[in-house]
Design a protein around this motif. Sequence first.
Motif, PDB file in Angstrom:
ATOM      1  N   ILE A 138       0.867  -1.177   0.000  1.00  0.00           N
ATOM      2  CA  ILE A 138       0.000   0.000   0.000  1.00  0.00           C
ATOM      3  C   ILE A 138       0.903   1.227   0.000  1.00  0.00           C
ATOM      4  O   ILE A 138       1.767   1.362   0.871  1.00  0.00           O
ATOM      5  N   LEU A 139       0.715   2.119  -0.975  1.00  0.00           N
ATOM      6  CA  LEU A 139       1.447   3.386  -1.026  1.00  0.00           C
ATOM      7  C   LEU A 139       0.462   4.508  -0.737  1.00  0.00           C
ATOM      8  O   LEU A 139      -0.587   4.602  -1.377  1.00  0.00           O
ATOM      9  N   ILE A 140       0.820   5.371   0.211  1.00  0.00           N
ATOM     10  CA  ILE A 140      -0.061   6.459   0.616  1.00  0.00           C
ATOM     11  C   ILE A 140       0.755   7.741   0.646  1.00  0.00           C
ATOM     12  O   ILE A 140       1.850   7.780   1.222  1.00  0.00           O
ATOM     13  N   LEU A 189       2.548  18.274  -0.826  1.00  0.00           N
ATOM     14  CA  LEU A 189       2.634  16.823  -0.698  1.00  0.00           C
ATOM     15  C   LEU A 189       3.373  16.431   0.571  1.00  0.00           C
ATOM     16  O   LEU A 189       4.430  16.986   0.873  1.00  0.00           O
ATOM     17  N   GLY A 190       2.821  15.461   1.290  1.00  0.00           N
ATOM     18  CA  GLY A 190       3.472  14.927   2.479  1.00  0.00           C
ATOM     19  C   GLY A 190       4.374  13.764   2.108  1.00  0.00           C
ATOM     20  O   GLY A 190       4.466  13.372   0.944  1.00  0.00           O
ATOM     21  N   PRO A 191       5.052  13.165   3.089  1.00  0.00           N
ATOM     22  CA  PRO A 191       5.940  12.037   2.802  1.00  0.00           C
ATOM     23  C   PRO A 191       5.149  10.795   2.378  1.00  0.00           C
ATOM     24  O   PRO A 191       4.045  10.550   2.852  1.00  0.00           O
ATOM     25  N   VAL A 192       5.717  10.019   1.464  1.00  0.00           N
ATOM     26  CA  VAL A 192       5.072   8.796   0.988  1.00  0.00           C
ATOM     27  C   VAL A 192       5.264   7.708   2.038  1.00  0.00           C
ATOM     28  O   VAL A 192       6.368   7.489   2.524  1.00  0.00           O
ATOM     29  N   LEU A 193       4.176   7.056   2.393  1.00  0.00           N
ATOM     30  CA  LEU A 193       4.210   5.957   3.350  1.00  0.00           C
ATOM     31  C   LEU A 193       4.005   4.657   2.582  1.00  0.00           C
ATOM     32  O   LEU A 193       3.083   4.541   1.774  1.00  0.00           O
ATOM     33  N   HIS A 194       4.877   3.695   2.804  1.00  0.00           N
ATOM     34  CA  HIS A 194       4.820   2.390   2.145  1.00  0.00           C
ATOM     35  C   HIS A 194       4.512   1.358   3.224  1.00  0.00           C
ATOM     36  O   HIS A 194       5.337   1.100   4.081  1.00  0.00           O
ATOM     37  N   VAL A 195       3.321   0.794   3.171  1.00  0.00           N
ATOM     38  CA  VAL A 195       2.905  -0.216   4.131  1.00  0.00           C
ATOM     39  C   VAL A 195       2.885  -1.554   3.393  1.00  0.00           C
ATOM     40  O   VAL A 195       2.194  -1.700   2.384  1.00  0.00           O
ATOM     41  N   VAL A 196       3.673  -2.486   3.874  1.00  0.00           N
ATOM     42  CA  VAL A 196       3.734  -3.813   3.278  1.00  0.00           C
ATOM     43  C   VAL A 196       3.097  -4.796   4.258  1.00  0.00           C
ATOM     44  O   VAL A 196       3.559  -4.936   5.382  1.00  0.00           O
ATOM     45  N   CYS A 197       2.035  -5.444   3.814  1.00  0.00           N
ATOM     46  CA  CYS A 197       1.383  -6.452   4.641  1.00  0.00           C
ATOM     47  C   CYS A 197       1.845  -7.823   4.174  1.00  0.00           C
ATOM     48  O   CYS A 197       1.889  -8.102   2.981  1.00  0.00           O
ATOM     49  N   LYS A 198       2.196  -8.648   5.135  1.00  0.00           N
ATOM     50  CA  LYS A 198       2.574 -10.033   4.878  1.00  0.00           C
ATOM     51  C   LYS A 198       1.614 -10.890   5.694  1.00  0.00           C
ATOM     52  O   LYS A 198       1.028 -10.395   6.661  1.00  0.00           O
ATOM     53  N   PRO A 199       1.431 -12.140   5.349  1.00  0.00           N
ATOM     54  CA  PRO A 199       0.562 -12.968   6.184  1.00  0.00           C
ATOM     55  C   PRO A 199       1.009 -12.995   7.648  1.00  0.00           C
ATOM     56  O   PRO A 199       0.193 -13.124   8.545  1.00  0.00           O
ATOM     57  N   SER A 200       2.305 -12.803   7.884  1.00  0.00           N
ATOM     58  CA  SER A 200       2.827 -12.864   9.247  1.00  0.00           C
ATOM     59  C   SER A 200       2.872 -11.518   9.968  1.00  0.00           C
ATOM     60  O   SER A 200       3.122 -11.469  11.153  1.00  0.00           O
ATOM     61  N   LYS A 223       9.295   7.337   2.806  1.00  0.00           N
ATOM     62  CA  LYS A 223      10.254   7.954   1.889  1.00  0.00           C
ATOM     63  C   LYS A 223      10.765   9.243   2.538  1.00  0.00           C
ATOM     64  O   LYS A 223       9.989  10.086   2.952  1.00  0.00           O
ATOM     65  N   GLN A 224      12.077   9.342   2.640  1.00  0.00           N
ATOM     66  CA  GLN A 224      12.691  10.529   3.221  1.00  0.00           C
ATOM     67  C   GLN A 224      12.682  11.669   2.214  1.00  0.00           C
ATOM     68  O   GLN A 224      12.776  11.448   1.012  1.00  0.00           O
ATOM     69  N   SER A 225      12.586  12.897   2.689  1.00  0.00           N
ATOM     70  CA  SER A 225      12.587  14.051   1.798  1.00  0.00           C
ATOM     71  C   SER A 225      14.027  14.489   1.517  1.00  0.00           C
ATOM     72  O   SER A 225      14.965  14.018   2.145  1.00  0.00           O
ATOM     73  N   GLY A 226      14.180  15.368   0.564  1.00  0.00           N
ATOM     74  CA  GLY A 226      15.503  15.873   0.217  1.00  0.00           C
ATOM     75  C   GLY A 226      16.078  15.159  -0.984  1.00  0.00           C
ATOM     76  O   GLY A 226      15.389  14.470  -1.736  1.00  0.00           O
ATOM     77  N   ASN A 249      18.388  12.677  -1.105  1.00  0.00           N
ATOM     78  CA  ASN A 249      18.534  11.235  -0.940  1.00  0.00           C
ATOM     79  C   ASN A 249      17.197  10.642  -0.506  1.00  0.00           C
ATOM     80  O   ASN A 249      16.974  10.366   0.659  1.00  0.00           O
ATOM     81  N   GLN A 250      16.287  10.454  -1.468  1.00  0.00           N
ATOM     82  CA  GLN A 250      14.959   9.948  -1.146  1.00  0.00           C
ATOM     83  C   GLN A 250      14.988   8.426  -1.087  1.00  0.00           C
ATOM     84  O   GLN A 250      14.709   7.740  -2.057  1.00  0.00           O
ATOM     85  N   THR A 251      15.339   7.911   0.071  1.00  0.00           N
ATOM     86  CA  THR A 251      15.395   6.470   0.279  1.00  0.00           C
ATOM     87  C   THR A 251      14.261   6.055   1.206  1.00  0.00           C
ATOM     88  O   THR A 251      13.706   6.863   1.945  1.00  0.00           O
ATOM     89  N   TRP A 252      13.942   4.778   1.164  1.00  0.00           N
ATOM     90  CA  TRP A 252      12.945   4.234   2.084  1.00  0.00           C
ATOM     91  C   TRP A 252      13.629   3.935   3.408  1.00  0.00           C
ATOM     92  O   TRP A 252      14.613   3.233   3.455  1.00  0.00           O
ATOM     93  N   GLU A 253      13.085   4.500   4.468  1.00  0.00           N
ATOM     94  CA  GLU A 253      13.608   4.282   5.811  1.00  0.00           C
ATOM     95  C   GLU A 253      12.533   3.617   6.659  1.00  0.00           C
ATOM     96  O   GLU A 253      11.353   3.968   6.560  1.00  0.00           O
ATOM     97  N   PRO A 254      12.906   2.656   7.508  1.00  0.00           N
ATOM     98  CA  PRO A 254      11.905   2.030   8.375  1.00  0.00           C
ATOM     99  C   PRO A 254      11.193   3.074   9.221  1.00  0.00           C
ATOM    100  O   PRO A 254      11.814   4.017   9.716  1.00  0.00           O
ATOM    101  N   PHE A 255       9.905   2.929   9.366  1.00  0.00           N
ATOM    102  CA  PHE A 255       9.102   3.849  10.164  1.00  0.00           C
ATOM    103  C   PHE A 255       8.745   3.119  11.449  1.00  0.00           C
ATOM    104  O   PHE A 255       7.646   2.604  11.617  1.00  0.00           O
ATOM    105  N   GLU A 256       9.708   3.031  12.329  1.00  0.00           N
ATOM    106  CA  GLU A 256       9.544   2.279  13.581  1.00  0.00           C
ATOM    107  C   GLU A 256       8.597   2.998  14.534  1.00  0.00           C
ATOM    108  O   GLU A 256       8.489   4.218  14.524  1.00  0.00           O
ATOM    109  N   GLY A 257       7.933   2.224  15.329  1.00  0.00           N
ATOM    110  CA  GLY A 257       7.066   2.784  16.360  1.00  0.00           C
ATOM    111  C   GLY A 257       5.749   3.302  15.813  1.00  0.00           C
ATOM    112  O   GLY A 257       5.021   3.982  16.509  1.00  0.00           O
ATOM    113  N   SER A 258       5.452   3.013  14.554  1.00  0.00           N
ATOM    114  CA  SER A 258       4.176   3.475  14.012  1.00  0.00           C
ATOM    115  C   SER A 258       3.048   2.708  14.698  1.00  0.00           C
ATOM    116  O   SER A 258       3.205   1.564  15.096  1.00  0.00           O
ATOM    117  N   SER A 259       1.922   3.354  14.813  1.00  0.00           N
ATOM    118  CA  SER A 259       0.793   2.726  15.500  1.00  0.00           C
ATOM    119  C   SER A 259      -0.180   2.108  14.508  1.00  0.00           C
ATOM    120  O   SER A 259      -1.379   2.115  14.721  1.00  0.00           O
TER     121      SER A 259
END
Length: 183
Positions: free
Chosen positions: A117-119, A128-139, A146-149, A151-161
Motif C-alpha cells: 500500500i502506497l499512501i 505533498l506529504g511524505p510517501v508511506l509504504h505499508v507492506v502487509c505479509k501474512p505474518s 520515503k525521506q525528503s531531500g 537522498n529519497q530512500t525508504w527508511e523504516p518507520f519504527e514505532g508506528s501505531s
Amino acid sequence: FIDGFSNTSVPCSVALPVAISERRVKPLNIDGSLDDWSAADAIQLDQSLVRMLNRPALQHQALQPAAFPASIFTAWSDDNLYIAFRLGGVSALDLRSTHNFVDYQSRRAWGEDLCEILIQPIDIDNALGPVLHVVCKPSGPWVERKQSGLNQTWEPFEGSSVRYASSVDPATQIWRGEIAIPW
C-alpha cells in the motif's frame, strides 16, 4: 508516456481501481475476518488485479490479469484510514520461518506473498506529504517512509501505531487482511 530525452510519445496502458471511500461511524474490529465490510465499501470486488510485469508482457506491451480474483475495501474515520483485502492463490500456508522486513532483490520482493500500500497525503494547500509504504505479509506488517531531500530512500518507520490483522485459509488459499493507519 512522453520520453523526456527524445520527446517521443509511447502509448502506455494503466489500470487503477478508483472509488469513493466512505466515512465509517461504527468502529471496525481489526481481526482479519472481513465480517465488518460490505460490497458498498469495495473499491474492487472479486476481480483480477494486474500482474507485475514479466518479460513476455513487457515484450508485447500488454497488461496481464492475475490468476486469482482480489477484493479491496476502504473506509475512514476521524482517527484512521482503513484498508482491507482478500487475495487468492497465497502460497505462505505453512509458516515455519518468517521475518518482519521485506527482502528486496533488484528492487523487487521475491519469494513471499505481499500486499503493498502506497499512501501520500496532500495538505489543504496542495503540499505533498511524505510517501508511506505499508507492506502487509501474512505474518505481519512492515512500514517504511520515503525521506525528503536529495537522498529519497525508504527508511523504516519504527514505532508506528499501524494496526494489522490477517488470516489465511489453507483449504482455499485465501488471505484476508485488515489494517488501520492513523492519520
